[in-house]
Design a protein around this motif. Structure first.
Motif, PDB file in Angstrom:
ATOM      1  N   ARG A 162     -14.979 -23.462  -2.012  1.00 26.55           N
ATOM      2  CA  ARG A 162     -13.830 -22.589  -1.792  1.00 26.55           C
ATOM      3  C   ARG A 162     -12.586 -23.250  -2.400  1.00 26.55           C
ATOM      4  NH1 ARG A 162     -15.872 -21.547   3.759  1.00 26.55           N
ATOM      5  NH2 ARG A 162     -14.235 -22.912   4.580  1.00 26.55           N
ATOM      6  N   ARG A 163     -12.484 -23.138  -3.689  1.00 27.06           N
ATOM      7  CA  ARG A 163     -11.323 -23.689  -4.385  1.00 27.06           C
ATOM      8  C   ARG A 163     -10.396 -22.559  -4.792  1.00 27.06           C
ATOM      9  NH1 ARG A 163     -11.826 -28.556  -6.793  1.00 27.06           N
ATOM     10  NH2 ARG A 163      -9.577 -28.332  -7.078  1.00 27.06           N
ATOM     11  N   GLY A 164      -9.118 -22.820  -4.743  1.00 27.89           N
ATOM     12  CA  GLY A 164      -8.158 -21.801  -5.151  1.00 27.89           C
ATOM     13  C   GLY A 164      -8.260 -21.512  -6.643  1.00 27.89           C
ATOM     14  N   GLY A 165      -7.839 -20.322  -7.050  1.00 27.92           N
ATOM     15  CA  GLY A 165      -7.909 -19.934  -8.450  1.00 27.92           C
ATOM     16  C   GLY A 165      -6.783 -20.480  -9.301  1.00 27.92           C
ATOM     17  N   GLY A 166      -5.829 -21.177  -8.679  1.00 27.16           N
ATOM     18  CA  GLY A 166      -4.718 -21.721  -9.432  1.00 27.16           C
ATOM     19  C   GLY A 166      -3.627 -20.696  -9.632  1.00 27.16           C
ATOM     20  N   PRO A 167      -2.493 -21.118 -10.168  1.00 26.82           N
ATOM     21  CA  PRO A 167      -1.370 -20.204 -10.373  1.00 26.82           C
ATOM     22  C   PRO A 167      -1.693 -19.164 -11.441  1.00 26.82           C
ATOM     23  CG  PRO A 167      -0.937 -22.330 -11.392  1.00 26.82           C
ATOM     24  CD  PRO A 167      -2.203 -22.488 -10.603  1.00 26.82           C
ATOM     25  N   ALA A 217      -4.504 -25.698 -13.067  1.00 24.91           N
ATOM     26  CA  ALA A 217      -4.389 -25.934 -11.624  1.00 24.91           C
ATOM     27  C   ALA A 217      -4.652 -27.395 -11.283  1.00 24.91           C
ATOM     28  CB  ALA A 217      -5.377 -25.045 -10.873  1.00 24.91           C
ATOM     29  N   ASP A 218      -4.116 -27.821 -10.148  1.00 25.28           N
ATOM     30  CA  ASP A 218      -4.386 -29.168  -9.635  1.00 25.28           C
ATOM     31  C   ASP A 218      -5.871 -29.320  -9.363  1.00 25.28           C
ATOM     32  OD1 ASP A 218      -4.417 -31.603  -8.418  1.00 25.28           O
ATOM     33  OD2 ASP A 218      -3.210 -31.011  -6.673  1.00 25.28           O
ATOM     34  N   ARG A 219      -6.467 -30.353  -9.931  1.00 20.72           N
ATOM     35  CA  ARG A 219      -7.909 -30.546  -9.792  1.00 20.72           C
ATOM     36  C   ARG A 219      -8.285 -31.157  -8.451  1.00 20.72           C
ATOM     37  NH1 ARG A 219     -10.441 -27.347 -12.699  1.00 20.72           N
ATOM     38  NH2 ARG A 219     -12.295 -28.672 -12.561  1.00 20.72           N
ATOM     39  N   GLY A 220      -7.280 -31.514  -7.663  1.00 20.23           N
ATOM     40  CA  GLY A 220      -7.593 -32.113  -6.371  1.00 20.23           C
ATOM     41  C   GLY A 220      -8.069 -31.073  -5.371  1.00 20.23           C
TER      42      GLY A 220
END
Length: 256
Positions: free
Chosen positions: A40-45, A27-30
């Motif tokens: 609250r970071r997304g879990g990525g694709p 996932a994008d680390r930004g």
């Protein structure tokens, strides 16, 4: 779960049973400062499923082309067979000595010369130094690298990597040859020389598994073709039937 190359099959035989393999996309680390502070970071694709319950049996001495659109699972299959990538589920077994040519410069020490890398790769394939040195002149001649054979390979072009990598592979004692797209990088004359050498190894009893987008190369080289689509086997049979199937699947059959 087993992905070991083992002695449970005949020399040159390849068995792949119920093979599953997924790859996690990084996932994008930004992220915004608020997301970082609140956690609250997304879990990525989601993972990409490269292989879906793939089963193959390749008999000793067969010549098999593996084709399919980009992302179909061709290179993943070859890396599983080479023991580079483990399976999530399933079994792979290969009998005898496996020689693989999958990536430009894979296994090369970039600060070593071409000659030193010949010694290194030969040792990695179980040859004694005197056995490697006995083949050195033939490997150097086949590579057509001339004086560059004594230059660090980090200075090599992609074409020079192919010449050296294939020259080494062509002079190893292989029960199974695994070859990915790399032949497309060399010039036409060198490609033809490589094809001739592959044919010699096949006549000597080697099993060949070739991944390529070059339909003509597969037709010239392989009696059997496996078409992969979205990680699954869409066709497995004679090349004379497999190539028309592939062209229909890709919509490149000219409307026939």
């Amino acid at each position: 779960m087993s992905a070991a190359i083992d002695a449970g099959v005949a020399p040159g035989e390849i068995v792949l049973q119920g093979a599953w393999r997924a790859f996690q996309i990084r996932a994008d680390r930004g992220g915004t400062l608020k997301e970082v502070l609140l956690g609250r970071r997304g879990g990525g694709p989601p993972p990409v499923q490269a292989l879906r319950d793939v089963s193959l049996h390749i008999a000793p001495g067969e010549t098999v082309g593996v084709i399919g659109r980009n992302g179909a699972g061709k290179s993943s299959t070859l890396r599983v067979l080479a023991g580079i990538v483990p399976l999530d589920k399933g079994r792979v077994a290969i009998g005898g000595q496996v020689v693989s040519l999958l990536e430009l410069g894979a296994g090369f020490g970039r600060d070593f010369s071409g000659r030193e890398n010949i010694l290194l790769n030969g040792a990695l394939h179980g040859l004694q130094r005197e056995e490697i040195e006995a083949r050195m002149d033939a490997i150097v001649e086949f590579s057509e690298l001339g004086d560059f054979i004594d230059v660090p390979v980090k200075t090599y072009s992609s074409g020079m990597f192919v010449r050296l990598g294939f020259a080494i592979a062509a002079h190893l004692d292989a029960d199974v040859l695994l070859i990915d797209e790399v032949l497309a990088v060399g010039d036409e004359a060198f490609q033809r020389k490589c094809e001739t050498r592959i044919a010699e190894q096949v006549r000597a009893g080697a099993t060949l598994v070739l991944v390529s987008h070059d339909a003509a190369l597969v037709e010239r080289t392989c009696a059997r073709t496996i078409v992969l689509d979205h990680g699954e086997v869409a066709f497995d049979g004679p090349t004379a039937e497999g190539m028309p199937f592939y062209h229909r699947m890709m919509g490149t059959d000219g409307g026939a």
